[in-house]
Design an enzyme around this catalytic site. Structure first.
Site, PDB file in Angstrom:
ATOM      1  N   LYS A 265      47.646  44.016  47.601  1.00  0.00           N
ATOM      2  CA  LYS A 265      46.890  42.823  47.189  1.00  0.00           C
ATOM      3  C   LYS A 265      45.965  42.344  48.322  1.00  0.00           C
ATOM      4  CE  LYS A 265      48.936  43.552  43.484  1.00  0.00           C
ATOM      5  NZ  LYS A 265      50.005  43.077  42.647  1.00  0.00           N
TER       6      LYS A 265
HETATM    7  C1  LIG Z   1      51.117  43.380  41.544  1.00  0.00           C
HETATM    8  C2  LIG Z   1      51.136  42.756  40.212  1.00  0.00           C
HETATM    9  C3  LIG Z   1      52.248  42.036  39.754  1.00  0.00           C
HETATM   10  C4  LIG Z   1      53.564  42.012  40.458  1.00  0.00           C
HETATM   11  O1  LIG Z   1      53.556  41.615  41.764  1.00  0.00           O
HETATM   12  P1  LIG Z   1      54.860  41.821  42.681  1.00  0.00           P
HETATM   13  O2  LIG Z   1      54.655  40.901  43.838  1.00  0.00           O
HETATM   14  O3  LIG Z   1      54.856  43.274  43.091  1.00  0.00           O
HETATM   15  O4  LIG Z   1      56.060  41.481  41.886  1.00  0.00           O
HETATM   16  C5  LIG Z   1      52.146  41.369  38.536  1.00  0.00           C
HETATM   17  N1  LIG Z   1      51.032  41.429  37.794  1.00  0.00           N
HETATM   18  C6  LIG Z   1      49.951  42.143  38.187  1.00  0.00           C
HETATM   19  C7  LIG Z   1      48.731  42.155  37.313  1.00  0.00           C
HETATM   20  C8  LIG Z   1      49.979  42.848  39.384  1.00  0.00           C
HETATM   21  O5  LIG Z   1      48.926  43.587  39.751  1.00  0.00           O
END
Ligand SMILES: *Cc1c(COP(=O)(O)O)cnc(C)c1O
Length: 380
Positions: free
Chosen positions: A183
């Site tokens: 992210k």
């Molecule tokens: C990465 C992601 C998540 C989950 O995030 P985590 O911190 O790994 O639990 C949920 N929704 C979307 C669209 C994502 O890209």
């Protein structure tokens, strides 16, 4: 051909980030404590949100929200199938029914138009996704949710730094952000929920730590208040301070990080302009500021399919990602839940063709040239 492998994503970690984490490790307090409170306050300052609670992941955050809102068997949740599996898995684990809205073919986001016909008296929640760093069209969906008395939760995992009509995502409503290493900023693993509903955040804060009426950290005792009692059964989803401090340091650089992503994305868009078989996503027509979490293209070629295209890039030392394979086409959702091809034309069109090209702040413009030249070589 490139000498070294170019991954599709890599976190940007400085020596300053590393020494801040080391300082916490030397401090004698490494789990949830003061760094968490500082991180929550800084995220509120940055997004303009009223309140926030830091957590071990975005998935954990979504779980706590479902628990707090008492999602149960028979309830329906409207969400895209073009999303990460975590949301849909949780819906099913709660015995509720995922109801998939189709996406716009070129922005990959659901809209008021695709959501409204799916609403029934059992609809409990609507969870659209801000996709790839763009924002979904919040106002019409919010208006619909208010009119029908349905909760709206924004999956903002891709959208830290994204703006909609001048406001940061997270300022209004309830948003779930992720700080997984791919992210835009990371805490290793982690997430945060921002909400204008401060009582919801206080409930989630209790639920994240066993349902005790306290946080993991009590300043006076430099530990957990030993006599704290369970007010309601909760979970264990707190974020360690070692991770929270990384988030604080990353947030200090977020403008630079997102600016660099934007420059790289603009260079990709310019460089790919004349390659008709490689189609980038479209930008939404309403007013947004893009945070360029992902650079997604669709492979629409008679010569090569998407999977072969990804393999050919890998053979040329270039990594790619796939965000996402439509959830309704995963094995469990087909075989046990009975979803099938043909239900969601725009979702399926993209699920078969999308590919995420390398995009991360420490990349160079020469790296983009390498990717574009490799694509030209593959298609020639
Ligand atoms: C990465 C992601 C998540 C989950 O995030 P985590 O911190 O790994 O639990 C949920 N929704 C979307 C669209 C994502 O890209």
């Amino acid at each position: 051909m490139r000498k070294s492998f170019l991954p599709f994503s890599k976190p940007s970690i400085t020596e300053g980030d590393i020494s801040a984490v080391c300082d916490v490790m030397r401090s004698g307090w490494i789990t949830t404590g003061t760094q968490n409170s500082i991180f929550e306050n800084k995220i509120c300052e940055y997004t303009g949100s009223k309140s926030a609670v830091a957590l071990s992941s975005a998935t954990a955050g979504m779980h706590l929200i479902f628990h707090a809102l008492k999602l149960e068997k028979g309830d329906e949740v409207i969400t895209p199938s073009m999303t990460w599996v975590s949301t849909v898995n949780l819906i099913v684990l709660y015995g509720a029914k995922p109801v998939f809205a189709d996406i716009d073919k070129d922005t990959l986001m659901i809209s008021k138009e695709t959501i409204e016909p799916l609403i029934t008296s059992n609809t409990k929640l609507i969870i659209p996704v801000h996709f790839a760093g763009a924002s979904f069209d919040i106002d019409p969906i919010k208006e619909l949710a208010v009119k029908k008395n349905i909760s709206l939760i924004e999956d903002s995992a891709h959208a830290i730094g994204t703006k909609y009509k001048g406001n940061m995502i997270g300022k209004t409503g309830t948003s779930v952000f992720s700080f997984h290493p791919i992210k835009n900023i990371t805490t290793g693993e982690g997430g945060i929920i921002c909400s204008e509903d401060t009582s919801l955040i206080e409930k989630l804060r209790r639920l994240k730590f066993h349902g005790l009426g306290v946080d993991a950290y009590d300043r006076m005792t430099q530990g957990r208040a030993p006599l704290a009692e369970v007010l309601e059964p909760g979970f264990k989803y707190n974020l360690p301070d070692m991770a929270a401090v990384l988030g604080i340091k990353q947030l200090e650089r977020i403008s630079d990080l997102n600016d660099k992503r934007t420059q790289l994305a603009n260079y990709y868009r310019e460089s790919l302009k004349n390659i008709s078989e490689i189609i980038p996503l479209s930008l939404p027509k309403y007013d947004i500021k893009h945070s360029w979490h992902l650079f997604i293209v669709r492979v629409n070629s008679k010569k090569i399919n998407r999977n072969e295209f990804m393999t050919e890039l890998k053979n040329r030392n270039i990594g790619t990602g796939l965000h996402f394979q439509a959830v309704h086409l995963h094995k469990y959702y087909r075989e046990v839940m009975g979803f099938s091809r043909g239900m969601l034309p725009n979702t399926e069109y993209n699920s078969d063709r999308i590919c995420s090209l390398p995009l991360f702040p420490d990349m160079t413009f020469e790296d983009v040239d390498d990717v574009v030249n490799a694509i030209k070589d593959i298609l020639k």
